[in-house]
Design an enzyme around this catalytic site. Sequence first.
Site, PDB file in Angstrom:
ATOM      1  N   SER A 247     -16.411 -14.693  35.159  1.00  0.00           N
ATOM      2  CA  SER A 247     -17.902 -15.674  35.907  1.00  0.00           C
ATOM      3  C   SER A 247     -19.051 -15.285  35.265  1.00  0.00           C
ATOM      4  CB  SER A 247     -18.366 -14.006  36.092  1.00  0.00           C
ATOM      5  OG  SER A 247     -18.786 -13.038  35.622  1.00  0.00           O
ATOM      6  N   LYS A 248     -19.814 -15.849  36.261  1.00  0.00           N
ATOM      7  CA  LYS A 248     -20.747 -16.822  35.007  1.00  0.00           C
ATOM      8  C   LYS A 248     -21.425 -16.337  33.932  1.00  0.00           C
ATOM      9  CE  LYS A 248     -22.540 -19.517  38.664  1.00  0.00           C
ATOM     10  NZ  LYS A 248     -23.296 -20.160  40.106  1.00  0.00           N
ATOM     11  N   ARG A 249     -21.872 -14.426  33.520  1.00  0.00           N
ATOM     12  CA  ARG A 249     -21.992 -13.592  32.871  1.00  0.00           C
ATOM     13  C   ARG A 249     -21.090 -14.050  31.693  1.00  0.00           C
ATOM     14  NH1 ARG A 249     -19.667  -8.670  32.096  1.00  0.00           N
ATOM     15  NH2 ARG A 249     -17.706  -8.484  33.222  1.00  0.00           N
ATOM     16  N   HIS A 250     -20.261 -14.673  31.392  1.00  0.00           N
ATOM     17  CA  HIS A 250     -18.894 -15.483  30.644  1.00  0.00           C
ATOM     18  C   HIS A 250     -19.499 -16.400  29.931  1.00  0.00           C
ATOM     19  CE1 HIS A 250     -16.363 -11.786  32.134  1.00  0.00           C
ATOM     20  NE2 HIS A 250     -16.402 -11.245  30.872  1.00  0.00           N
ATOM     21  N   GLY A 251     -19.924 -17.125  30.327  1.00  0.00           N
ATOM     22  CA  GLY A 251     -20.788 -18.741  30.035  1.00  0.00           C
ATOM     23  C   GLY A 251     -20.070 -19.264  31.749  1.00  0.00           C
TER      24      GLY A 251
END
Length: 476
Positions: A247-251
Amino acid sequence: MSATPDPGRVVTRFAPSPTGFLHIGGARTALFNWLYARHHGGTFLLRIEDTDKARSTDAAIGAILEGMRWLELDWDGAEYYQSRFAARHAEVAFEMLARGHAYKCYMTAEELAAGRERAQAERRPYKVDSMWRGCADAPPSPDAPFVVRLKAPREGETVIEDQVQGRVVVQNAELDDMVLLRSDGTPTYMLAVVVDDHDMGVTHVIRGDDHLNNAFRQLGIIKAMGWPEPIYAHVPLIHGSDGAKMSKRHGATGVMDYHELGYLPEAVSNYLLRLGWGHGDEEIISREDAINWFDLAGVGRSPSRFDTKKLDNLNGHYIREASDGRLAGLAAPRLAPLIGRDLSVEEIALLTRAMPGLKPRAKNLNELAEGATFLFRARPLDFDEKAEQLVSGEAPRHLARVHAMLSALDEWTAAATEAGVRSVAETAEVKLGQVAQPLRAVLTGRATSPGIFDVLVLLGREESLARIADRMNEGQ
């Protein structure tokens, strides 16, 4: 829609929903489908599943096409838009009604909600149990709204020999009578996908394993219509470095985000290929080899973890392998905002000549552009903190001696300038770095750069001497 391709010919498809950018997981699915079709000399189709008009946008469609083209995943023929074939989808639903494989369901929203509440209270999965499944009674009223439901089998089992997951079995008692047509007459996603795949002649459905459960439900339609079953290959999803679904929290999660971050498309493509598929110990795989080697047997069953460091290393390799002219063309637009103007034709030629010294130090195009800014900065240069420290103390005196020496050189080459700088250091009885590092700082404004003697040649005699002169007298 085009006619069904010749029997025996492999046909794959990539079918994204245009509700956002092309996700990195979707890009890998597209790549696997593309490679499988190209490996077998088959057909690769692109279907835009735009039936959700509330969420589908032209911008999202453009982003998907842009991402596909950037990765050089060309599709055969024009892209297909699912929304244009709603009448065909409905036609199939009514044909199933006529064959007795579907039924009109008049259950109200209140009845459905009550059923869900009972299932929740009894702690069991909710499955629609409609009285209308085998009911020959007339509808509640002539204009009563209804949906068309699949009459799913209730006995036996459904088996999929998945090319990635292996043999997967579901008891038919677990399958529900899913909706094929909504009360407004529009087809559901589940119906549209099956009809489209059949009409497009798709032979192999290669997609994420989050669709595996859908396959068992979709087979109900395929069998009811007497259509050939496709070969399924459900690929595990991509996870982040922590093992959770990416997801976006991984980049960055969108393909074109990686373009903006300065990655080359061949590096991203190579990395995605190796993310869940392997061919021995090969890591660097050309597109030609990927086509020759790709098969579904090489796809693993476990989720892959996205490792940005590995992608960086791979991208660095492809940058070092890329031609200097191509890299200059890609880096020039990224340089423009850094120096406040576009590069001229002559400056792009200079950037090309500088590439052999620049590209070994860069992991991406943005770093490449940043590393080249010293070539085009206006005097007097701005210095970063480390460079400022290098021109303190005795540095201005060493720079004055270097300036005098360089001014007298007969030829302006890397070898001649290096010999001259070394002689200055020897005469001053200091280490070469005590002369070369301040020289690097005044020429580039930074503490790191390509080889300093290459920098002198790239800047030329006049510009090099002027930059040295700007700082050589400080401290005297």
